[in-house]
Design a protein around this motif. Sequence first.
Motif, short mmCIF file in Angstrom:
data_model
loop_
_atom_site.label_atom_id
_atom_site.label_comp_id
_atom_site.label_asym_id
_atom_site.label_seq_id
_atom_site.Cartn_x
_atom_site.Cartn_y
_atom_site.Cartn_z
N HIS A 56 0.82 -1.21 0.00
CA HIS A 56 0.00 0.00 0.00
C HIS A 56 0.85 1.27 0.00
O HIS A 56 0.37 2.36 0.31
CB HIS A 56 -0.94 0.01 1.21
CG HIS A 56 -2.05 -0.98 1.09
ND1 HIS A 56 -1.84 -2.33 1.18
CD2 HIS A 56 -3.37 -0.81 0.85
CE1 HIS A 56 -2.99 -2.95 1.01
NE2 HIS A 56 -3.93 -2.05 0.80
N MET A 57 2.11 1.10 -0.37
CA MET A 57 3.07 2.19 -0.24
C MET A 57 2.79 3.37 -1.18
O MET A 57 2.96 4.53 -0.79
CB MET A 57 4.45 1.62 -0.53
CG MET A 57 5.60 2.50 -0.25
SD MET A 57 7.05 1.48 -0.27
CE MET A 57 6.87 0.58 -1.79
N ASP A 58 2.33 3.09 -2.38
CA ASP A 58 2.17 4.17 -3.36
C ASP A 58 1.19 5.23 -2.86
O ASP A 58 1.50 6.42 -2.84
CB ASP A 58 1.69 3.62 -4.71
CG ASP A 58 2.83 3.00 -5.49
OD1 ASP A 58 3.98 3.13 -5.02
OD2 ASP A 58 2.56 2.38 -6.53
N ASN A 59 0.00 4.79 -2.46
CA ASN A 59 -1.00 5.74 -1.95
C ASN A 59 -0.49 6.45 -0.72
O ASN A 59 -0.71 7.65 -0.52
CB ASN A 59 -2.32 5.03 -1.61
CG ASN A 59 -3.07 4.65 -2.86
OD1 ASN A 59 -2.77 5.14 -3.95
ND2 ASN A 59 -4.03 3.76 -2.72
N TYR A 60 0.16 5.68 0.11
CA TYR A 60 0.67 6.21 1.38
C TYR A 60 1.66 7.36 1.13
O TYR A 60 1.54 8.45 1.71
CB TYR A 60 1.32 5.06 2.14
CG TYR A 60 2.12 5.46 3.34
CD1 TYR A 60 1.50 5.91 4.50
CD2 TYR A 60 3.52 5.36 3.33
CE1 TYR A 60 2.25 6.26 5.61
CE2 TYR A 60 4.27 5.70 4.44
CZ TYR A 60 3.63 6.15 5.57
OH TYR A 60 4.36 6.50 6.68
N LEU A 61 2.60 7.12 0.24
CA LEU A 61 3.62 8.15 -0.03
C LEU A 61 2.98 9.36 -0.73
O LEU A 61 3.38 10.51 -0.46
CB LEU A 61 4.76 7.58 -0.86
CG LEU A 61 5.60 6.51 -0.14
CD1 LEU A 61 6.70 5.98 -1.07
CD2 LEU A 61 6.22 7.05 1.14
N ASP A 62 2.01 9.12 -1.58
CA ASP A 62 1.31 10.25 -2.23
C ASP A 62 0.62 11.12 -1.17
O ASP A 62 0.68 12.35 -1.22
CB ASP A 62 0.26 9.74 -3.24
CG ASP A 62 0.92 9.20 -4.49
OD1 ASP A 62 2.13 9.46 -4.69
OD2 ASP A 62 0.24 8.49 -5.26
N ASN A 63 -0.05 10.46 -0.24
CA ASN A 63 -0.73 11.21 0.84
C ASN A 63 0.26 12.01 1.66
O ASN A 63 0.02 13.17 2.01
CB ASN A 63 -1.49 10.25 1.77
CG ASN A 63 -2.73 9.68 1.11
OD1 ASN A 63 -3.23 10.24 0.15
ND2 ASN A 63 -3.22 8.58 1.64
N LEU A 64 1.37 11.37 1.96
CA LEU A 64 2.40 12.04 2.77
C LEU A 64 2.92 13.29 2.05
O LEU A 64 3.01 14.38 2.64
CB LEU A 64 3.54 11.05 3.06
CG LEU A 64 4.72 11.60 3.85
CD1 LEU A 64 4.28 12.03 5.24
CD2 LEU A 64 5.83 10.54 3.94
N LYS A 65 3.22 13.13 0.77
CA LYS A 65 3.76 14.27 0.00
C LYS A 65 2.76 15.42 -0.07
O LYS A 65 3.13 16.59 0.02
CB LYS A 65 4.14 13.81 -1.42
CG LYS A 65 5.48 13.06 -1.45
CD LYS A 65 5.94 12.79 -2.85
CE LYS A 65 5.41 11.48 -3.35
NZ LYS A 65 5.95 11.05 -4.63
N GLU A 66 1.49 15.05 -0.19
CA GLU A 66 0.48 16.10 -0.28
C GLU A 66 0.38 16.88 1.03
O GLU A 66 0.21 18.11 1.02
CB GLU A 66 -0.86 15.48 -0.65
CG GLU A 66 -1.78 16.48 -1.31
CD GLU A 66 -3.02 15.83 -1.87
OE1 GLU A 66 -2.92 14.75 -2.47
OE2 GLU A 66 -4.11 16.41 -1.67
N ILE A 67 0.47 16.19 2.13
CA ILE A 67 0.42 16.91 3.42
C ILE A 67 1.63 17.82 3.56
O ILE A 67 1.54 18.96 4.01
CB ILE A 67 0.42 15.91 4.61
CG1 ILE A 67 -0.89 15.16 4.65
CG2 ILE A 67 0.63 16.64 5.94
CD1 ILE A 67 -0.87 13.99 5.61
N LEU A 68 2.78 17.32 3.18
CA LEU A 68 4.02 18.06 3.45
C LEU A 68 4.25 19.21 2.48
O LEU A 68 5.05 20.12 2.78
CB LEU A 68 5.22 17.09 3.44
CG LEU A 68 5.18 16.04 4.56
CD1 LEU A 68 6.45 15.20 4.54
CD2 LEU A 68 4.99 16.66 5.93
N GLN A 69 3.58 19.21 1.34
CA GLN A 69 3.67 20.35 0.40
C GLN A 69 5.12 20.78 0.16
O GLN A 69 5.48 21.95 0.30
CB GLN A 69 2.88 21.54 0.97
CG GLN A 69 1.38 21.31 1.06
CD GLN A 69 0.72 21.24 -0.32
OE1 GLN A 69 0.94 22.11 -1.15
NE2 GLN A 69 -0.02 20.19 -0.58
N GLY A 70 5.95 19.82 -0.14
CA GLY A 70 7.34 20.12 -0.49
C GLY A 70 8.31 20.05 0.68
O GLY A 70 9.52 20.02 0.47
#
Length: 395
Positions: A56-70
């Motif tokens: 489930h890593m792909d969705n997880y990392l996408d979510n993380l990146k979106e929260i962190l905004q760079g």
Amino acid sequence: MNNAIEIKKDTYWIGVNDRRTHIFENYWPLPKGVAYNSYVIVDEKVALIDTVERSHMDNYLDNLKEILQGRKVDYLIINHMEPDHSGSIKNLRYLYPDLTIVGNSKTFTMLQNLYGPSNNLLEVKEGSSLSLGKRSLNFYMTPMLHWPETMVTYMPKDNTLFSGDIFGAFGTLDGGIFDDQVDLDYLEEEISRYYSNIVGKYGVPAQSALKKLGGLTLEMICSTHGPIWRSHISKIIDKYDKWSKYETEEGVVIAFSSMYGHTEQMADAIGRALSAEGIKKIRIHDTSKTHPSYIINDIFRYKGVILGSPAYNGGIFPTMETLLCELECMGVKNHVLGYFGNKMWGGGAIPRFKAFAEKIKWEVVSEPNEVMGAMKPTDLEQCKAIAKAMVEKLK
Ligand code: FEO
């Protein structure tokens, strides 16, 4: 779609639901799925607490990146190294090469053995603290809950405990993620089955952890599986206390193996006799049909256990052997035992049950009987005698 949920100001749940995996640890059934919970705290430093299973890593990392905004992840806190939580570490390191991995000495040995050498390691010990800016994180070691390296992370500013597998549950988070948003009645068996199946062997370490964490003010417990506890904190802690002390209720689990129905006939006769003696909580399981996961869960709940098996190649029936091995391995305590057998010639189940009783140290309520094929009137009386002896111990 970003599934992240802010659970406290600047603290997010970024877990995933797994409805595809049939068996957890390749052994325990998941009829209601499982959630892998990870959390991220966005302060002057960004700290990620545990990760998720790699499928489930792909969705997880996408979510993380979106929260962190760079922004980058500064710290990855590893409360537990089992791959359902550490599975995304390798990719996180590619994504955030300056990441500092926070764990204890046992964590890092496992990290190396599972994912190869790492740099940027920060070792914490009992009582260590890490500042993220406005918030700090305190670390407490909870060894053997349920691995040697397991620890928990406490954030005093928000009275939040990131508890690893402790207080976890099977079952996906359908809709809500908090204990007051999900249907706890629907999840009840999955909560107790998670304890009995995964943590159940470690009652003594669980008691030590409860004592250690008892002094913390808790507004929220964030486990790596199951709901986030905020409205029923004392309820789940009380359950853990009871389970880890091996406290049981009045009731009897009858687990039998049967090839042609004769051993089942005995199990039913014993069940009827128990009922006639006033026992209401009776659970009868066929070991060829019901996974040990469910039988063990019932055994954690009820004090009485009655086991029956036919002879099979001069020994005990294989599915009963599996159950006995599991129970011996877990060292489940505080039960009373009855057992019975069925045979066509030399027998074989009874000596194995006797060895089991001695190993697990459960009190045996009566002498066993081993019936030849179908039950006769005298055999029925013996089944009733087992039930009567059991009831005398329970009442
Ligand atoms: Fe959820 Fe022990 O891993």
